[in-house]
Design a protein around this motif. Structure first.
Motif, PDB file in Angstrom:
ATOM      1  N   GLU A 247       0.829  -1.205   0.000  1.00  0.00           N
ATOM      2  CA  GLU A 247       0.000   0.000   0.000  1.00  0.00           C
ATOM      3  C   GLU A 247       0.869   1.263   0.000  1.00  0.00           C
ATOM      4  OE1 GLU A 247      -1.702  -1.360   3.556  1.00  0.00           O
ATOM      5  OE2 GLU A 247      -3.460  -2.258   2.594  1.00  0.00           O
ATOM      6  N   ARG A 248       1.962   1.237   0.771  1.00  0.00           N
ATOM      7  CA  ARG A 248       2.884   2.383   0.788  1.00  0.00           C
ATOM      8  C   ARG A 248       3.536   2.563  -0.574  1.00  0.00           C
ATOM      9  NH1 ARG A 248       4.612  -0.241   5.563  1.00  0.00           N
ATOM     10  NH2 ARG A 248       6.600  -0.690   4.551  1.00  0.00           N
ATOM     11  N   GLN A 249       3.791   1.448  -1.257  1.00  0.00           N
ATOM     12  CA  GLN A 249       4.404   1.534  -2.585  1.00  0.00           C
ATOM     13  C   GLN A 249       3.470   2.236  -3.582  1.00  0.00           C
ATOM     14  OE1 GLN A 249       5.376  -2.615  -3.115  1.00  0.00           O
ATOM     15  NE2 GLN A 249       7.545  -2.255  -2.654  1.00  0.00           N
TER      16      GLN A 249
ATOM     17  N   GLY B 110       5.390   9.855  -9.491  1.00  0.00           N
ATOM     18  CA  GLY B 110       4.802  10.202 -10.778  1.00  0.00           C
ATOM     19  C   GLY B 110       4.272  11.629 -10.839  1.00  0.00           C
ATOM     20  N   GLY B 111       4.392  12.366  -9.746  1.00  0.00           N
ATOM     21  CA  GLY B 111       3.956  13.755  -9.736  1.00  0.00           C
ATOM     22  C   GLY B 111       2.454  13.938  -9.556  1.00  0.00           C
ATOM     23  N   VAL B 112       1.742  12.867  -9.260  1.00  0.00           N
ATOM     24  CA  VAL B 112       0.301  12.963  -9.025  1.00  0.00           C
ATOM     25  C   VAL B 112       0.038  13.630  -7.675  1.00  0.00           C
ATOM     26  CG1 VAL B 112      -1.815  11.609  -8.676  1.00  0.00           C
ATOM     27  CG2 VAL B 112      -0.197  10.973 -10.464  1.00  0.00           C
ATOM     28  N   ALA B 113       0.940  13.409  -6.722  1.00  0.00           N
ATOM     29  CA  ALA B 113       0.794  13.965  -5.373  1.00  0.00           C
ATOM     30  C   ALA B 113       2.154  14.456  -4.880  1.00  0.00           C
ATOM     31  CB  ALA B 113       0.251  12.890  -4.430  1.00  0.00           C
ATOM     32  N   ARG B 114       2.111  15.410  -3.946  1.00  0.00           N
ATOM     33  CA  ARG B 114       3.359  15.970  -3.400  1.00  0.00           C
ATOM     34  C   ARG B 114       3.925  15.138  -2.261  1.00  0.00           C
ATOM     35  NH1 ARG B 114       0.049  21.032  -3.049  1.00  0.00           N
ATOM     36  NH2 ARG B 114      -0.262  20.129  -1.013  1.00  0.00           N
ATOM     37  N   SER B 115       3.061  14.356  -1.614  1.00  0.00           N
ATOM     38  CA  SER B 115       3.477  13.594  -0.441  1.00  0.00           C
ATOM     39  C   SER B 115       2.593  12.362  -0.318  1.00  0.00           C
ATOM     40  CB  SER B 115       3.328  14.456   0.819  1.00  0.00           C
ATOM     41  OG  SER B 115       1.954  14.757   1.032  1.00  0.00           O
ATOM     42  N   ARG B 116       2.962  11.487   0.595  1.00  0.00           N
ATOM     43  CA  ARG B 116       2.115  10.325   0.860  1.00  0.00           C
ATOM     44  C   ARG B 116       0.734  10.766   1.331  1.00  0.00           C
ATOM     45  NH1 ARG B 116       5.853   5.893   4.078  1.00  0.00           N
ATOM     46  NH2 ARG B 116       6.791   4.935   2.237  1.00  0.00           N
TER      47      ARG B 116
ATOM     48  N   ALA C 288      -1.207  11.822  -1.606  1.00  0.00           N
ATOM     49  CA  ALA C 288      -1.525  10.635  -2.405  1.00  0.00           C
ATOM     50  C   ALA C 288      -2.699   9.872  -1.786  1.00  0.00           C
ATOM     51  CB  ALA C 288      -0.306   9.730  -2.525  1.00  0.00           C
ATOM     52  N   LEU C 289      -2.700   9.749  -0.478  1.00  0.00           N
ATOM     53  CA  LEU C 289      -3.799   9.054   0.190  1.00  0.00           C
ATOM     54  C   LEU C 289      -5.107   9.820   0.006  1.00  0.00           C
ATOM     55  CD1 LEU C 289      -4.582   6.595   1.806  1.00  0.00           C
ATOM     56  CD2 LEU C 289      -3.970   7.831   3.885  1.00  0.00           C
TER      57      LEU C 289
END
Length: 171
Positions: free
Chosen positions: A114-116, A124-130, A133-134
């Motif tokens: 899940e962390r991966q 991939g630049g979709v999010a700045r951080s975990r 991303a979550l």
């Protein structure tokens, strides 16, 4: 208090001329979001979609500034009464805009696979951080599972009603 009781309090407490209609009151553990409908701006016939969108955006900005004092007064009362922050939003001519609202931290434990996924979204630049991303993943599930989530919400309302009528409930 139930969501219906909180919505009822807002319906009774809001200044009569604040909204055309109280559209929605959403309640969770940290926040109450109040959304009302405001009048659509008058537009000349044949205006472009760009002009219409800009006019609606301007109407929303004008409403936000003009009503700030009244909304903050009601929010202060509600925050003391319900022990939650109050956020505001409007609907105008089919456009919904939420004003500043709570971004509550949520702690979670994730296994490596899940962390991966989160790390891939960051790489991939979709999010700045975990954390971003979550949040992105949650919004994606919300977009694609509206019917299922609505069914789940309805079943939780029924569970709450059964609990309210259960042993030890006030008569």
């Amino acid at each position: 208090m139930s969501t219906e009781e909180i919505r009822g309090w807002f319906a009774g407490r809001l200044p009569a001329d604040l909204f055309e209609e109280l559209v929605e009151v959403v309640v969770d553990r940290e926040e109450i979001t109040v959304v009302g409908r405001i009048p659509a701006p008058a537009l000349a016939e044949g205006v472009s979609e760009g002009e219409r969108a800009a006019t609606v955006e301007g109407r929303i900005a004008e409403f936000r500034e003009r009503t700030r004092g009244a909304r903050m007064s009601v929010a202060g009362e509600a925050e003391r009464r319900f022990e939650r922050k109050v956020s505001w939003g409007v609907e105008c001519d089919g456009t919904r805009a939420l004003f500043t609202h709570v971004a509550a931290p949520v702690m979670t434990r994730l296994r490596q696979p899940e962390r991966q996924v989160l790390d891939l979204l960051v790489a991939g630049g979709v999010a700045r951080s975990r954390s971003d991303a979550l949040g992105w993943c949650v919004r994606l599930v919300q977009q694609h599972s509206d019917e299922w989530l609505a069914d789940l919400r309805e079943s939780l309302v029924q569970v709450e009603e059964v609990r309210r009528r259960g042993p030890g409930a006030p008569a």
